[in-house]
Design a protein around this motif. Sequence first.
Motif, short mmCIF file in Angstrom:
data_model
loop_
_atom_site.label_atom_id
_atom_site.label_comp_id
_atom_site.label_asym_id
_atom_site.label_seq_id
_atom_site.Cartn_x
_atom_site.Cartn_y
_atom_site.Cartn_z
N ASP A 40 -0.27 0.21 -5.10
CA ASP A 40 0.63 0.35 -6.25
C ASP A 40 -0.09 0.83 -7.51
O ASP A 40 0.51 0.86 -8.59
N ARG A 41 -1.35 1.20 -7.40
CA ARG A 41 -2.14 1.49 -8.59
C ARG A 41 -1.62 2.69 -9.37
O ARG A 41 -1.77 2.74 -10.60
N THR A 42 -1.00 3.67 -8.68
CA THR A 42 -0.50 4.84 -9.41
C THR A 42 0.69 4.47 -10.29
O THR A 42 0.91 5.08 -11.33
N VAL A 43 1.46 3.48 -9.89
CA VAL A 43 2.60 3.03 -10.69
C VAL A 43 2.13 2.12 -11.82
O VAL A 43 2.61 2.20 -12.95
N GLU A 80 12.94 -9.10 -12.72
CA GLU A 80 13.66 -7.83 -12.57
C GLU A 80 14.45 -7.51 -13.84
O GLU A 80 14.45 -6.37 -14.30
N ALA A 81 15.10 -8.50 -14.41
CA ALA A 81 15.88 -8.27 -15.62
C ALA A 81 14.99 -7.83 -16.79
O ALA A 81 15.34 -6.94 -17.55
N VAL A 82 13.82 -8.46 -16.91
CA VAL A 82 12.89 -8.09 -17.98
C VAL A 82 12.36 -6.68 -17.76
O VAL A 82 12.31 -5.86 -18.70
N ILE A 83 11.96 -6.37 -16.55
CA ILE A 83 11.40 -5.05 -16.25
C ILE A 83 12.44 -3.95 -16.44
O ILE A 83 12.13 -2.84 -16.88
N ALA A 91 13.07 2.19 -7.51
CA ALA A 91 11.89 1.99 -6.68
C ALA A 91 10.72 1.45 -7.50
O ALA A 91 9.99 0.55 -7.06
N GLU A 92 10.55 1.98 -8.71
CA GLU A 92 9.47 1.51 -9.56
C GLU A 92 9.70 0.06 -10.01
O GLU A 92 8.77 -0.75 -10.05
N ILE A 93 10.96 -0.25 -10.32
CA ILE A 93 11.30 -1.63 -10.71
C ILE A 93 10.97 -2.59 -9.57
O ILE A 93 10.35 -3.64 -9.78
N ASP A 94 11.36 -2.22 -8.36
CA ASP A 94 11.10 -3.08 -7.20
C ASP A 94 9.60 -3.30 -7.00
O ASP A 94 9.15 -4.42 -6.71
#
Length: 234
Positions: A40-43, A80-83, A91-94
């Motif tokens: 996940d480092r790229t995200v 999830e709500a904060v993000i 997909a990025e949120i997940d």
Amino acid sequence: MTEDDLHRLLEMYALTEPHQLEALVRFVRHLSQPQWWHDDRTVLGGSLCSYLILESLAQHIRTYEVRFVPGLLQTPAYAEAVIRLRYTDTAEIDRRVRVRMQRQKEILRGRAPRLWALVDKAALSEAFPGKKVMREQIEFLRQVSWLPSVSLQVPPSGVGGRRGIGNSFSILRQTITKLSDVVYIEHIGDPLFLDTTAASDPYRQAMEELALKAGKPADTMAELDDALASLGKP
């Protein structure tokens, strides 16, 4: 750098205290291993990945958030709500929620560092992001408050702002005493690292002042019960 190279370098600088040597070797060994967030480092970006390395090796973690429950103590629904307040791609949120939950698992498991979290009373009283999610979040805080490695305090609403604290921040203390505390400050843009004593001292003092204004850890359960009661029945 091999461990033999490291030992020779430490001997050159007369750093021979066994406990410190062990901590430094563990630090270098950890840096050379693939980390759980590798995929996940790229995200996540380089700054957050650097922070995760320091967090995973910290002896003590102190954290305060101005408006929300600290990230290391959020439930999946709350996280999830904060993000979602900042990101829109599903997909990025997940992925970010998954990483946050894995961070929590790593910190709260048996060999965890000491976590001292200041939970702003406003974060408990705003019912963000809805009563059902908030009720679940407070119940989770009640559970983790019993863990021997966790201390929770609840400063009064707005006390951070009155003390000039406008950002969320965490302070990491390493087992290597030669290293100063590292302060990590979250911004909308790139996060900020403060890794010198002169730069980190004001935040350490601010954290201590917040703790003095807050109720004792033994009083936190009553604060959480009050917040839960204010939400009404499910």
